[in-house]
Design a protein around this motif. Structure first.
Motif, PDB file in Angstrom:
ATOM      1  N   VAL A 103       0.865  -1.153   0.073  1.00  0.00           N
ATOM      2  CA  VAL A 103       0.188   0.152   0.011  1.00  0.00           C
ATOM      3  C   VAL A 103       0.768   1.295  -0.159  1.00  0.00           C
ATOM      4  CG1 VAL A 103      -1.690   1.310   1.179  1.00  0.00           C
ATOM      5  CG2 VAL A 103      -2.020  -1.050   1.014  1.00  0.00           C
ATOM      6  N   PRO A 104       1.955   1.279   0.908  1.00  0.00           N
ATOM      7  CA  PRO A 104       2.806   2.458   0.723  1.00  0.00           C
ATOM      8  C   PRO A 104       3.292   2.937  -0.657  1.00  0.00           C
ATOM      9  CG  PRO A 104       3.300   1.330   2.715  1.00  0.00           C
ATOM     10  CD  PRO A 104       2.439   0.377   1.773  1.00  0.00           C
ATOM     11  N   LYS A 105       3.728   1.618  -1.326  1.00  0.00           N
ATOM     12  CA  LYS A 105       4.104   1.870  -2.957  1.00  0.00           C
ATOM     13  C   LYS A 105       3.061   2.484  -3.653  1.00  0.00           C
ATOM     14  CE  LYS A 105       7.931  -1.392  -2.531  1.00  0.00           C
ATOM     15  NZ  LYS A 105       8.824  -2.561  -2.994  1.00  0.00           N
ATOM     16  N   ILE A 106       2.013   1.836  -3.551  1.00  0.00           N
ATOM     17  CA  ILE A 106       0.760   2.152  -4.262  1.00  0.00           C
ATOM     18  C   ILE A 106       0.253   3.622  -3.985  1.00  0.00           C
ATOM     19  CG2 ILE A 106      -1.793   1.783  -4.774  1.00  0.00           C
ATOM     20  CD1 ILE A 106      -1.085  -1.329  -3.995  1.00  0.00           C
ATOM     21  N   MET A 107       0.376   4.210  -2.835  1.00  0.00           N
ATOM     22  CA  MET A 107      -0.075   5.586  -2.630  1.00  0.00           C
ATOM     23  C   MET A 107       1.168   6.520  -3.125  1.00  0.00           C
ATOM     24  SD  MET A 107      -2.618   5.088  -1.010  1.00  0.00           S
ATOM     25  CE  MET A 107      -2.892   6.940  -0.452  1.00  0.00           C
ATOM     26  N   LYS A 108       2.478   6.210  -3.011  1.00  0.00           N
ATOM     27  CA  LYS A 108       3.345   7.024  -3.545  1.00  0.00           C
ATOM     28  C   LYS A 108       3.253   7.166  -5.107  1.00  0.00           C
ATOM     29  CE  LYS A 108       8.516   7.497  -3.956  1.00  0.00           C
ATOM     30  NZ  LYS A 108       9.194   6.931  -5.073  1.00  0.00           N
ATOM     31  N   ARG A 109       3.021   5.913  -5.791  1.00  0.00           N
ATOM     32  CA  ARG A 109       2.769   5.936  -7.179  1.00  0.00           C
ATOM     33  C   ARG A 109       1.476   6.933  -7.658  1.00  0.00           C
ATOM     34  NH1 ARG A 109       4.226   6.266 -12.247  1.00  0.00           N
ATOM     35  NH2 ARG A 109       2.683   5.825 -13.441  1.00  0.00           N
ATOM     36  N   ILE A 110       0.278   6.505  -6.997  1.00  0.00           N
ATOM     37  CA  ILE A 110      -0.711   7.682  -6.939  1.00  0.00           C
ATOM     38  C   ILE A 110      -0.452   8.990  -6.780  1.00  0.00           C
ATOM     39  CG2 ILE A 110      -2.968   8.121  -5.928  1.00  0.00           C
ATOM     40  CD1 ILE A 110      -3.332   5.344  -5.404  1.00  0.00           C
ATOM     41  N   GLU A 111       0.159   9.348  -5.802  1.00  0.00           N
ATOM     42  CA  GLU A 111       0.831  10.713  -5.706  1.00  0.00           C
ATOM     43  C   GLU A 111       1.446  11.330  -6.884  1.00  0.00           C
ATOM     44  OE1 GLU A 111       2.721  10.847  -1.931  1.00  0.00           O
ATOM     45  OE2 GLU A 111       0.627  10.878  -0.673  1.00  0.00           O
ATOM     46  N   GLU A 112       2.609  10.481  -7.307  1.00  0.00           N
ATOM     47  CA  GLU A 112       3.485  10.970  -8.539  1.00  0.00           C
ATOM     48  C   GLU A 112       2.693  11.095  -9.707  1.00  0.00           C
ATOM     49  OE1 GLU A 112       7.534   9.102  -6.257  1.00  0.00           O
ATOM     50  OE2 GLU A 112       6.468   7.951  -8.227  1.00  0.00           O
ATOM     51  N   SER A 113       1.778  10.319  -9.795  1.00  0.00           N
ATOM     52  CA  SER A 113       0.977  10.227 -11.163  1.00  0.00           C
ATOM     53  C   SER A 113      -0.411  10.875 -11.168  1.00  0.00           C
ATOM     54  CB  SER A 113       1.176   8.661 -11.704  1.00  0.00           C
ATOM     55  OG  SER A 113       0.353   7.915 -10.741  1.00  0.00           O
ATOM     56  N   ALA A 114      -0.863  11.318 -10.310  1.00  0.00           N
ATOM     57  CA  ALA A 114      -2.099  11.930 -10.174  1.00  0.00           C
ATOM     58  C   ALA A 114      -1.954  13.197 -11.008  1.00  0.00           C
ATOM     59  CB  ALA A 114      -2.413  12.340  -8.770  1.00  0.00           C
ATOM     60  N   PRO A 115      -3.299  13.447 -11.713  1.00  0.00           N
ATOM     61  CA  PRO A 115      -3.446  14.729 -12.715  1.00  0.00           C
ATOM     62  C   PRO A 115      -3.177  15.747 -11.764  1.00  0.00           C
ATOM     63  CG  PRO A 115      -5.285  12.994 -12.884  1.00  0.00           C
ATOM     64  CD  PRO A 115      -4.425  12.673 -11.734  1.00  0.00           C
ATOM     65  N   LYS A 116      -2.644  17.035 -12.165  1.00  0.00           N
ATOM     66  CA  LYS A 116      -2.499  18.126 -11.634  1.00  0.00           C
ATOM     67  C   LYS A 116      -3.908  18.763 -10.915  1.00  0.00           C
ATOM     68  CE  LYS A 116      -0.449  22.614 -12.398  1.00  0.00           C
ATOM     69  NZ  LYS A 116       1.240  22.371 -11.873  1.00  0.00           N
ATOM     70  N   GLY A 117      -4.065  19.021  -9.894  1.00  0.00           N
ATOM     71  CA  GLY A 117      -5.337  19.438  -8.831  1.00  0.00           C
ATOM     72  C   GLY A 117      -6.175  18.355  -8.709  1.00  0.00           C
ATOM     73  N   ALA A 118      -5.622  17.207  -8.487  1.00  0.00           N
ATOM     74  CA  ALA A 118      -6.264  16.075  -8.172  1.00  0.00           C
ATOM     75  C   ALA A 118      -6.345  16.128  -6.654  1.00  0.00           C
ATOM     76  CB  ALA A 118      -5.767  14.695  -8.445  1.00  0.00           C
ATOM     77  N   ASP A 119      -7.596  15.683  -6.016  1.00  0.00           N
ATOM     78  CA  ASP A 119      -7.568  15.736  -4.575  1.00  0.00           C
ATOM     79  C   ASP A 119      -6.923  14.276  -3.938  1.00  0.00           C
ATOM     80  OD1 ASP A 119      -8.620  15.297  -1.950  1.00  0.00           O
ATOM     81  OD2 ASP A 119     -10.585  14.760  -2.631  1.00  0.00           O
ATOM     82  N   LEU A 120      -6.001  14.555  -3.368  1.00  0.00           N
ATOM     83  CA  LEU A 120      -4.947  13.358  -2.802  1.00  0.00           C
ATOM     84  C   LEU A 120      -5.236  13.487  -1.248  1.00  0.00           C
ATOM     85  CD1 LEU A 120      -1.899  14.269  -4.966  1.00  0.00           C
ATOM     86  CD2 LEU A 120      -3.722  12.261  -5.266  1.00  0.00           C
ATOM     87  N   THR A 121      -6.067  14.018  -0.452  1.00  0.00           N
ATOM     88  CA  THR A 121      -6.044  13.985   0.912  1.00  0.00           C
ATOM     89  C   THR A 121      -7.641  13.624   1.358  1.00  0.00           C
ATOM     90  OG1 THR A 121      -6.761  16.529   0.846  1.00  0.00           O
ATOM     91  CG2 THR A 121      -4.365  15.745   1.084  1.00  0.00           C
ATOM     92  N   SER A 122      -8.475  13.829   0.838  1.00  0.00           N
ATOM     93  CA  SER A 122      -9.823  13.561   1.305  1.00  0.00           C
ATOM     94  C   SER A 122     -10.075  12.096   1.632  1.00  0.00           C
ATOM     95  CB  SER A 122     -10.961  14.241   0.720  1.00  0.00           C
ATOM     96  OG  SER A 122     -10.997  13.421  -0.522  1.00  0.00           O
ATOM     97  N   TRP A 123      -9.526  11.117   0.779  1.00  0.00           N
ATOM     98  CA  TRP A 123      -9.742   9.922   0.977  1.00  0.00           C
ATOM     99  C   TRP A 123      -8.762   9.133   1.703  1.00  0.00           C
ATOM    100  CZ3 TRP A 123      -5.747   7.407  -1.598  1.00  0.00           C
ATOM    101  CH2 TRP A 123      -5.006   8.180  -2.606  1.00  0.00           C
ATOM    102  N   ARG A 124      -7.744   9.652   2.205  1.00  0.00           N
ATOM    103  CA  ARG A 124      -6.736   9.205   3.094  1.00  0.00           C
ATOM    104  C   ARG A 124      -6.678   9.123   4.547  1.00  0.00           C
ATOM    105  NH1 ARG A 124      -0.620  10.451   0.612  1.00  0.00           N
ATOM    106  NH2 ARG A 124      -0.755   8.344   2.174  1.00  0.00           N
ATOM    107  N   TYR A 125      -7.019   7.872   5.156  1.00  0.00           N
ATOM    108  CA  TYR A 125      -7.040   7.911   6.590  1.00  0.00           C
ATOM    109  C   TYR A 125      -5.777   7.533   7.062  1.00  0.00           C
ATOM    110  CZ  TYR A 125     -11.761   7.800   4.739  1.00  0.00           C
ATOM    111  OH  TYR A 125     -12.710   7.964   4.021  1.00  0.00           O
ATOM    112  N   GLU A 126      -4.854   8.349   7.678  1.00  0.00           N
ATOM    113  CA  GLU A 126      -3.476   8.100   8.221  1.00  0.00           C
ATOM    114  C   GLU A 126      -3.739   8.338   9.705  1.00  0.00           C
ATOM    115  OE1 GLU A 126      -0.021   9.110   6.024  1.00  0.00           O
ATOM    116  OE2 GLU A 126      -1.240   9.813   4.609  1.00  0.00           O
TER     117      GLU A 126
END
Length: 126
Positions: A103-126
């Motif tokens: 999951v940490p590798k997947i999350m890193k990949r999502i963050e690096e490849s997300a489109p500009k302006g994508a919501d990268l926080t509201s769905w994360r439960y850390e």
């Protein structure tokens, strides 16, 4: 039955099923879509000697440019078939914790490849 190689069949398999060959042949078309997505884990004592094919794949991947593959190839020291990338624990145990391994590798990949302006926080439960 005879041990004779049917070269037509071998060529068909190479063109349609040999992943290393296909990626090498078509890297100019596939590379951008595969960049950062290739992660290979292999025991260096694979029961079926598949580590030998992984060495060839790694050689190709490390040679890529435009784009560079940006993935990883890891070998488990004296590890068997289905080694999964955990250098600390045997497969029987590390299989039980894939989520914490990947999951940490997947999350890193999502963050690096997300489109500009994508919501990268509201769905994360850390």
């Amino acid at each position: 039955m005879t041990g004779d190689i049917d070269h037509e069949v071998a060529e068909y398999w190479k063109e349609n099923y040999d992943l290393r060959y296909i990626m090498e042949r078509d890297w100019d078309k596939l590379g951008e879509n595969l960049k950062g997505k290739i992660h290979i884990y292999c025991g260096d004592m694979d029961n079926y000697y598949l580590n030998n094919a992984v060495y060839l794949m790694e050689d190709f991947l490390e040679s890529t440019t435009d784009p560079y593959y940006e993935g990883e190839v890891l070998y488990g020291d004296r590890a068997e078939h289905c080694w999964n990338g955990d250098p600390e624990l045997p497969n029987a145990i590390s299989r039980l914790r894939y989520n914490s391994m990947y999951v940490p590798k997947i999350m890193k990949r999502i963050e690096e490849s997300a489109p500009k302006g994508a919501d990268l926080t509201s769905w994360r439960y850390e």
